[in-house]
Write a protein that holds these residues in place. Sequence first.
Motif, PDB file in Angstrom:
ATOM      1  N   GLY A  19      15.923  30.040  31.857  1.00 30.71           N
ATOM      2  CA  GLY A  19      14.511  30.346  32.070  1.00 30.71           C
ATOM      3  C   GLY A  19      13.626  29.146  31.856  1.00 30.71           C
ATOM      4  O   GLY A  19      12.682  28.907  32.607  1.00 30.71           O
ATOM      5  N   ALA A  20      13.958  28.358  30.816  1.00 35.62           N
ATOM      6  CA  ALA A  20      13.169  27.152  30.541  1.00 35.62           C
ATOM      7  C   ALA A  20      13.263  26.171  31.689  1.00 35.62           C
ATOM      8  O   ALA A  20      12.281  25.557  32.111  1.00 35.62           O
ATOM      9  N   GLN A  22      14.004  26.851  34.796  1.00 32.45           N
ATOM     10  CA  GLN A  22      13.341  27.390  35.983  1.00 32.45           C
ATOM     11  C   GLN A  22      11.827  27.234  35.874  1.00 32.45           C
ATOM     12  O   GLN A  22      11.146  26.985  36.861  1.00 32.45           O
ATOM     13  N   ALA A  23      11.297  27.334  34.664  1.00 33.61           N
ATOM     14  CA  ALA A  23       9.848  27.255  34.478  1.00 33.61           C
ATOM     15  C   ALA A  23       9.331  25.824  34.494  1.00 33.61           C
ATOM     16  O   ALA A  23       8.143  25.599  34.689  1.00 33.61           O
ATOM     17  N   TRP A  24      10.199  24.865  34.265  1.00 34.79           N
ATOM     18  CA  TRP A  24       9.755  23.467  34.183  1.00 34.79           C
ATOM     19  C   TRP A  24       9.130  23.009  35.489  1.00 34.79           C
ATOM     20  O   TRP A  24       9.655  23.312  36.555  1.00 34.79           O
ATOM     21  N   ASP A  26       5.866  23.481  32.870  1.00 38.64           N
ATOM     22  CA  ASP A  26       4.762  24.398  32.616  1.00 38.64           C
ATOM     23  C   ASP A  26       3.730  23.790  31.672  1.00 38.64           C
ATOM     24  O   ASP A  26       2.871  24.495  31.129  1.00 38.64           O
ATOM     25  N   LYS A  27       3.815  22.461  31.471  1.00 37.36           N
ATOM     26  CA  LYS A  27       2.818  21.715  30.717  1.00 37.36           C
ATOM     27  C   LYS A  27       2.873  20.257  31.184  1.00 37.36           C
ATOM     28  O   LYS A  27       3.811  19.880  31.906  1.00 37.36           O
ATOM     29  N   GLN A  58       1.537  20.255  38.371  1.00 34.28           N
ATOM     30  CA  GLN A  58       1.401  19.975  36.949  1.00 34.28           C
ATOM     31  C   GLN A  58       0.998  18.520  36.775  1.00 34.28           C
ATOM     32  O   GLN A  58       1.238  17.685  37.653  1.00 34.28           O
TER      33      GLN A  58
END
Length: 323
Positions: A19-20, A22-24, A26-27, A58
């Motif tokens: 999940g991490a 896939q989300a990269w 997110d900041k 991003q």
Amino acid sequence: MKRNLRKWAVGVALMAVAGAAQAWPDKPVTMVVPFPPGGATDSVARAVANKLGEQLKQSFVVENKAGATGTIGAAQVARAAPDGYTLMVTSLAPLVVAQHLMKSIPYDPSQDFTYLTVAVQTPNVLVVSPALAPKVNNVQDVLALLKSKSDGISFATSGAGSSDHLTAELFWQKTGTKGLHVPYKGGAPAISDLLGSQVDMSFQNVNAVLPHIKAGKLKAIAVTGDKRSPVLPDVPTFAEAGVPDLKVYAWQAVVAPKGLPADIRDKLSAALVTAIKDPAVSKPFTDVGLEVVANTPEAFTRFQQQESARWKTVIEAGNISVQ
């Protein structure tokens, strides 16, 4: 029961990692440049950062962390969490040269980074000062001058262990000659004194001296590429000029801390290649003599190992060191 709990815990952990990844990202992502602002590496970093930001929605923020031949910034990146939020855009110095020049550095270049891609490369070009230009027209003239005056012919460089310095050392080793090394604190003052004929010659990145060559202020003798530079089509390679083993490229590349998850590495690598090859990024570079590489992590890893072994030999043969 315990076995089932362990399986459940492992499954949850794996899903969290996936999940991490896939989300990269997110900041915001920090792109460390281990050199001062304004140089070639900084320019590459900022162009690529802008395009990555557009692609991945991003912020990619360039942070200059200069000092100690790039090793201060490199050490900071080596210590960072391998989560995709700290990258480094760098030349070959911290990844290849520093470990062979300095007594110790606070990281292992071959072990402490995830290699992502070589963004661009450029050959060096041997240029001579205005004072020498009327009587030096080719490599054979340079060799004759060096052999007649021994180490009285000065070679300006941007510093001990720089690409231009190591190219000069390799040239002397391959041709059995020697010049007088005059190190400066950066390429700009070296080029300035070359233009003023305070020094005689220099190996410089093509992009750094192209405007002066085009304006007729510096004479280009030969380039260190495996082919002629598209922006200097009339200037021969050293192989064409009779020095076949003088193939040298300066380059800028992107790495992350060791242990970057494979999913993030692959996503980041693909995004980097797309960004570097985008005409908005690549054309300003190719216009001044840089060549787009944008290779794979595997190809970059092999290349780093080859470059390290090669320059180690040159540095040891020339007995070169920095404090």
